[in-house]
Design an enzyme around this catalytic site. Structure first.
Site, short mmCIF file in Angstrom:
data_model
loop_
_atom_site.label_atom_id
_atom_site.label_comp_id
_atom_site.label_asym_id
_atom_site.label_seq_id
_atom_site.Cartn_x
_atom_site.Cartn_y
_atom_site.Cartn_z
N CYS A 1 0.84 -1.20 0.00
CA CYS A 1 0.00 0.00 0.00
C CYS A 1 0.87 1.25 0.00
O CYS A 1 1.49 1.57 -1.02
CB CYS A 1 -0.97 -0.04 1.19
SG CYS A 1 -2.31 1.17 1.06
N HIS B 1 -3.47 -5.16 -0.02
CA HIS B 1 -3.01 -5.69 1.27
C HIS B 1 -3.08 -7.22 1.27
O HIS B 1 -4.09 -7.81 1.68
CB HIS B 1 -3.87 -5.14 2.41
CG HIS B 1 -3.62 -3.72 2.73
ND1 HIS B 1 -2.75 -3.32 3.72
CD2 HIS B 1 -4.12 -2.58 2.19
CE1 HIS B 1 -2.73 -2.00 3.79
NE2 HIS B 1 -3.55 -1.52 2.86
N GLU C 1 -1.75 -9.29 3.21
CA GLU C 1 -1.75 -9.87 4.56
C GLU C 1 -3.15 -10.21 5.06
O GLU C 1 -3.32 -11.09 5.91
CB GLU C 1 -1.06 -8.93 5.56
CG GLU C 1 -1.80 -7.64 5.88
CD GLU C 1 -1.50 -6.49 4.94
OE1 GLU C 1 -1.72 -5.33 5.33
OE2 GLU C 1 -1.05 -6.75 3.79
#
EC number: 6.3.4.2
Length: 524
Positions: free
Chosen positions: A369, A499, A501
């Protein structure tokens, strides 16, 4: 008939109600129970989107674009399934909805009150979640003024739906007093008494502690809580949270809950796989939120789930005050870098120095990001010589706005819930590292949370397509704008606007973190 497990907390917040709830849900799922989870946050924020990560931990983004409490990340990782905005309720949402209904005349002139109007709204939202077994975690601790209305609501819900369909599990903490070498159960006793005064009697007490409790202490908790001894469960600290489902299984928690709620369990082989041996690689997470690991929880867990020790958070503000040699001395200690997302200019220049170090020293680096945006800024400054290149987030008057506010965001004035959020389609280009990351898949959906984008339209000279000549940033993925960049002739210099994750699960970490591990192993 739907069954409910209501998880409350006592003595301290942050002692693991979320991990317990996620572990319990996974355990029941493994035995064939259709289970769902609801996190109730008693704060007046409508969602977690505008909250400080140092105070509240990371903001977790769901597939449908909801900005949630980090516990929804635990639920997703442990259950191996996606949550939605329906899996989180805040006091802000409840109050806002009740006030909206009052303005619409939905209450027919009645005086709007905490009971019954707020409690009815809460109960309706709880009932709306479909499941054979619903685990409801109420944030905070018993006694918090913000949480009282939610405890009243679940008390009423139990009366309406039948006590036989409810199990109240109270997660509390027993401290160890080193001066006298003994456990102190009094705070737990008082916490249970406070819960009883509200009208809720716990069926189970989960005792968190630093060390395993001795038998006399466990007996004392059972006696003063009025809970059968075999329904008092001790959960001491573990090396990692992924041990908890196995610990609860060995204690027979699923059988206790099934017996109390009359739920049928199916045989299970308990397919629960997480890393138990770790590669000795050191990863620096260059960030500015230093108060708690919770600020970067999903990144840390994603790395851990690949079998690498959890990253070390390196203070990006500290790097700002260093010259290149000093930065090199600090970062040479690490095998790879991760530049996470974030907001605001604090610590940005330190992150840019870390990116410059990784680019020049061929150190593997992943930008996420804001991390990707800073890769673009660093490249513009130090390769193209645009020394004043910046994002308009940090310098609205920069002559080189290589990162700029997205066009549709320029008309938005409110902050909460207005970013580009949730799962968006991303096209991956062949002949790139990112293409290898996804195993040759050309179209994926990834979760986003941003307002700014790489300004390719104004600065096309910074970028190139895969395979083109010149030392430029390779655009390896796009949607309506640049989704990922990377460098050729570098072991791993990859930045992504999304993102990754948020999509890691136990047994299935996101492929970009798996690929990073392979790079460190020298197999890519």
């Amino acid at each position: 008939m739907k069954k409910y497990v209501i998880v409350t907390g006592g003595v301290l917040s942050g002692i693991g109600k979320g991990i317990f709830s996620a572990s319990l849900a996974r355990l029941m799922k493994e035995h064939g129970v259709d289970v769902n989870v609801l996190k109730i946050d008693p704060y007046l924020n409508v969602d977690a989107g505008t909250m400080n990560p140092n105070q509240h931990g990371e903001v977790f983004v769901t597939e449908d674009g909801y900005e949630a409490d980090l516990d929804l990340g635990h639920y997703e990782r442990f259950l191996g399934r996606d949550m939605t905005r329906q899996n989180n309720m805040t006091a802000g949402q409840v109050y806002l909805r009740v006030i909206e209904k009052e303005r619409q005349g939905k209450y027919l002139g009645n005086t709007v009150q905490i009971v019954p109007h707020l409690t009815e709204e809460i109960k309706d939202r709880i009932r709306a979640l479909e499941a054979e077994l619903l685990v409801v975690e109420i944030g905070g601790t018993v006694g918090d003024i913000e949480g009282e209305v939610f405890l009243e609501a679940v008390r009423e819900l139990q009366m309406e739906e039948g006590k036989e369909n409810f199990l109240f599990a109270h997660v509390t903490y027993v401290p160890y007093l080193r001066t006298t070498n003994e456990f102190k159960t009094k705070p737990t006793q008082q916490s249970v008494q406070l819960l009883r005064r509200i009208g809720i009697t716990p069926d189970m007490v989960i005792v968190r502690s630093e060390f395993p409790l001795d038998v006399p202490s466990m007996n004392k908790v059972a006696l003063f809580s009025g809970v059968p001894r075999d329904f008092v469960i001790n959960l001491p600290d573990t090396k990692n949270v992924y041990e908890v489902p196995e610990i609860l299984r060995d204690m027979g928690l699923h059988e206790k809950i099934a017996s109390k709620l009359n739920v049928e369990l199916k045989k299970s082989t308990f397919n629960w796989s997480y890393p138990k041996a770790f590669k000795p690689y050191r990863i620096a997470l260059v960030g500015k939120y230093l108060g708690t690991d919770d600020a970067y929880k999903s990144i840390i867990e994603s790395v851990f789930l690949t079998g690498i020790e959890k990253p070390t958070v390196v203070d990006s503000q500290m790097l700002e005050d260093m010259n290149d040699e000093e930065v090199k001395k600090v970062l040479d200690e690490y095998d790879a870098l991760i530049i996470p997302g974030g907001f605001g200019r604090r610590g940005v220049e330190g992150k840019i120095k870390a990116i410059k170090y990784a680019r020049e020293n061929k150190k593997p680096i992943l930008g996420i990001c804001l991390g990707m945006q800073l890769m673009v800024i660093e490249f513009a400054r130090n390769v193209f010589g645009y020394k004043e290149a910046n994002s308009t987030e940090f310098d609205p008057n920069t002559p080189y706005p290589v990162v700029d506010l997205m066009e549709e965001q320029k008309r938005i004035l409110k902050l909460g819930g207005t970013m580009r959020l949730g799962a968006q389609k991303v096209k991956i280009f062949p002949k790139t590292k990112l293409y290898e990351v996804y195993g040759g898949v050309e179209e994926v959906y990834e979760r986003h949370r941003h307002r700014y984008e790489a300004n390719e339209e104004a600065f096309p000279e910074l970028f190139k397509k895969p395979g083109e000549e010149g030392y430029k940033l390779v655009v390896s993925a796009k949607s309506d704008f640049i989704e990922a960049v990377e460098l050729e002739d570098h072991p791993f210099f990859v930045g992504v606007q999304f993102h990754p994750e948020y999509k890691s699960k136990v047994g299935a970490p996101h492929p970009i973190f798996v690929y990073l591990r392979k790079v460190l192993e020298g197999s890519q």
